[in-house]
Design a protein around this motif. Sequence first.
Motif, PDB file in Angstrom:
ATOM      1  N   LYS A 144       0.812  -1.235   0.000  1.00  0.00           N
ATOM      2  CA  LYS A 144       0.000   0.000   0.000  1.00  0.00           C
ATOM      3  C   LYS A 144       0.841   1.279   0.000  1.00  0.00           C
ATOM      4  N   LYS A 145       2.133   1.153  -0.331  1.00  0.00           N
ATOM      5  CA  LYS A 145       3.001   2.339  -0.379  1.00  0.00           C
ATOM      6  C   LYS A 145       3.479   2.568  -1.810  1.00  0.00           C
ATOM      7  N   PRO A 146       3.728   3.825  -2.188  1.00  0.00           N
ATOM      8  CA  PRO A 146       4.262   4.070  -3.531  1.00  0.00           C
ATOM      9  C   PRO A 146       5.631   3.414  -3.669  1.00  0.00           C
ATOM     10  N   SER A 147       5.796   2.596  -4.705  1.00  0.00           N
ATOM     11  CA  SER A 147       7.017   1.807  -4.866  1.00  0.00           C
ATOM     12  C   SER A 147       7.516   1.875  -6.301  1.00  0.00           C
ATOM     13  N   THR A 148       8.768   1.513  -6.481  1.00  0.00           N
ATOM     14  CA  THR A 148       9.392   1.568  -7.803  1.00  0.00           C
ATOM     15  C   THR A 148       9.705   0.152  -8.267  1.00  0.00           C
ATOM     16  N   PHE A 149       9.465  -0.098  -9.556  1.00  0.00           N
ATOM     17  CA  PHE A 149       9.628  -1.433 -10.137  1.00  0.00           C
ATOM     18  C   PHE A 149      10.461  -1.357 -11.410  1.00  0.00           C
ATOM     19  N   LYS A 150      11.072  -2.492 -11.742  1.00  0.00           N
ATOM     20  CA  LYS A 150      11.889  -2.575 -12.950  1.00  0.00           C
ATOM     21  C   LYS A 150      11.496  -3.805 -13.747  1.00  0.00           C
ATOM     22  N   THR A 151      11.398  -3.648 -15.076  1.00  0.00           N
ATOM     23  CA  THR A 151      11.084  -4.773 -15.952  1.00  0.00           C
ATOM     24  C   THR A 151      12.394  -5.415 -16.434  1.00  0.00           C
ATOM     25  N   PRO A 152      12.324  -6.602 -17.051  1.00  0.00           N
ATOM     26  CA  PRO A 152      13.544  -7.238 -17.579  1.00  0.00           C
ATOM     27  C   PRO A 152      14.258  -6.400 -18.639  1.00  0.00           C
ATOM     28  N   THR A 153      13.541  -5.452 -19.261  1.00  0.00           N
ATOM     29  CA  THR A 153      14.163  -4.569 -20.260  1.00  0.00           C
ATOM     30  C   THR A 153      14.624  -3.243 -19.639  1.00  0.00           C
ATOM     31  N   ASN A 154      14.695  -3.230 -18.289  1.00  0.00           N
ATOM     32  CA  ASN A 154      15.188  -2.077 -17.516  1.00  0.00           C
ATOM     33  C   ASN A 154      14.286  -0.850 -17.586  1.00  0.00           C
ATOM     34  N   GLN A 155      13.013  -1.050 -17.881  1.00  0.00           N
ATOM     35  CA  GLN A 155      12.058   0.055 -17.773  1.00  0.00           C
ATOM     36  C   GLN A 155      11.684   0.237 -16.308  1.00  0.00           C
ATOM     37  N   ILE A 156      11.679   1.477 -15.848  1.00  0.00           N
ATOM     38  CA  ILE A 156      11.350   1.795 -14.459  1.00  0.00           C
ATOM     39  C   ILE A 156       9.951   2.411 -14.416  1.00  0.00           C
ATOM     40  N   PHE A 157       9.129   1.950 -13.473  1.00  0.00           N
ATOM     41  CA  PHE A 157       7.797   2.547 -13.316  1.00  0.00           C
ATOM     42  C   PHE A 157       7.391   2.501 -11.846  1.00  0.00           C
ATOM     43  N   SER A 158       6.369   3.266 -11.510  1.00  0.00           N
ATOM     44  CA  SER A 158       5.901   3.351 -10.124  1.00  0.00           C
ATOM     45  C   SER A 158       4.513   2.761  -9.985  1.00  0.00           C
ATOM     46  N   GLY A 159       4.200   2.340  -8.774  1.00  0.00           N
ATOM     47  CA  GLY A 159       2.873   1.796  -8.503  1.00  0.00           C
ATOM     48  C   GLY A 159       2.727   1.474  -7.031  1.00  0.00           C
ATOM     49  N   PHE A 160       1.532   1.021  -6.673  1.00  0.00           N
ATOM     50  CA  PHE A 160       1.232   0.614  -5.302  1.00  0.00           C
ATOM     51  C   PHE A 160       1.001  -0.890  -5.276  1.00  0.00           C
ATOM     52  N   ILE A 161       1.636  -1.595  -4.324  1.00  0.00           N
ATOM     53  CA  ILE A 161       1.377  -3.021  -4.150  1.00  0.00           C
ATOM     54  C   ILE A 161       0.039  -3.180  -3.433  1.00  0.00           C
ATOM     55  N   GLU A 162      -0.876  -3.921  -4.080  1.00  0.00           N
ATOM     56  CA  GLU A 162      -2.191  -4.158  -3.485  1.00  0.00           C
ATOM     57  C   GLU A 162      -2.284  -5.507  -2.795  1.00  0.00           C
ATOM     58  N   GLY A 163      -1.414  -6.446  -3.199  1.00  0.00           N
ATOM     59  CA  GLY A 163      -1.464  -7.800  -2.652  1.00  0.00           C
ATOM     60  C   GLY A 163      -0.973  -8.781  -3.690  1.00  0.00           C
ATOM     61  N   ILE A 164      -1.446 -10.021  -3.607  1.00  0.00           N
ATOM     62  CA  ILE A 164      -1.065 -11.032  -4.591  1.00  0.00           C
ATOM     63  C   ILE A 164      -2.309 -11.764  -5.086  1.00  0.00           C
ATOM     64  N   THR A 165      -2.177 -12.354  -6.271  1.00  0.00           N
ATOM     65  CA  THR A 165      -3.236 -13.199  -6.792  1.00  0.00           C
ATOM     66  C   THR A 165      -3.126 -14.587  -6.133  1.00  0.00           C
TER      67      THR A 165
END
Length: 243
Positions: A196-217
């Motif tokens: 539930k906190k703003p977080s930073t993520f990276k894809t295998p192609t090194n693209q960086i993006f932001s989002g909030f973790i809501e949980g898991i499937t």
Amino acid sequence: MYIIKLDAIDSTNSYLKTISLKKMPKDFTVVVAEEQTNGRGQMGTQWQAEASKNLTFSVFKDVSFLKVSHQFCISMAVALGLSKALKELQIPKIKIKWPNDILSENKKIAGILIENVIKNNTLEGSIIGMGLNVNQKFFDDLPNASSLHLITGIVYSKDEVLHNILKHIEHYLKRLESGDLNLLKKEYEAELFRIKKPSTFKTPTNQIFSGFIEGITDDGKLKLLLEDDVHMAYDLKEVELLY
């Protein structure tokens, strides 16, 4: 519980895999090594651990009661057992970094590698490998790594720590066997790093993006809330949560 202690081995997971090719080991067989020469982490990475200073071990668990689609529940149960054991040892600020790294004060102190034995699309067993940094003081080129000793200043008995961990992991695996899946998932999500906190993520192609973790499937993918109210779910190979 059946414990095998070894001085040195390439990998405790590989040792159990070799045994299981001939015959399934006894349920809850544990293999502990003073030194791993080829310890492995997630996604083929190396697990670096100084000989005799840390815990490197693997557990074999009969998981024939689980559907293949529920195999991520093994990861949840083990991560919860390990985090509960560390909290009992009063290690501060324990969190689970998806999917199953254990952090204390935002530093990685433990990793889990789970390799399932699946035959004819049926789960038979799970080989659960764990590495916990216990008394190591130096981590070359690993700025996000730490150990129990560095965090608390205490020199730990590895045997005492191991038995504490095994006790809690056995408890959570029994809960898994009793079909306690929804409660395990809720407990796991509550322990997630940066939930539930703003977080930073990276894809295998090194693209960086932001989002909030809501949980898991239910199958263990990471649920994210992105810009413009977009909801996405990512597999382990599709995204990395940055510290």
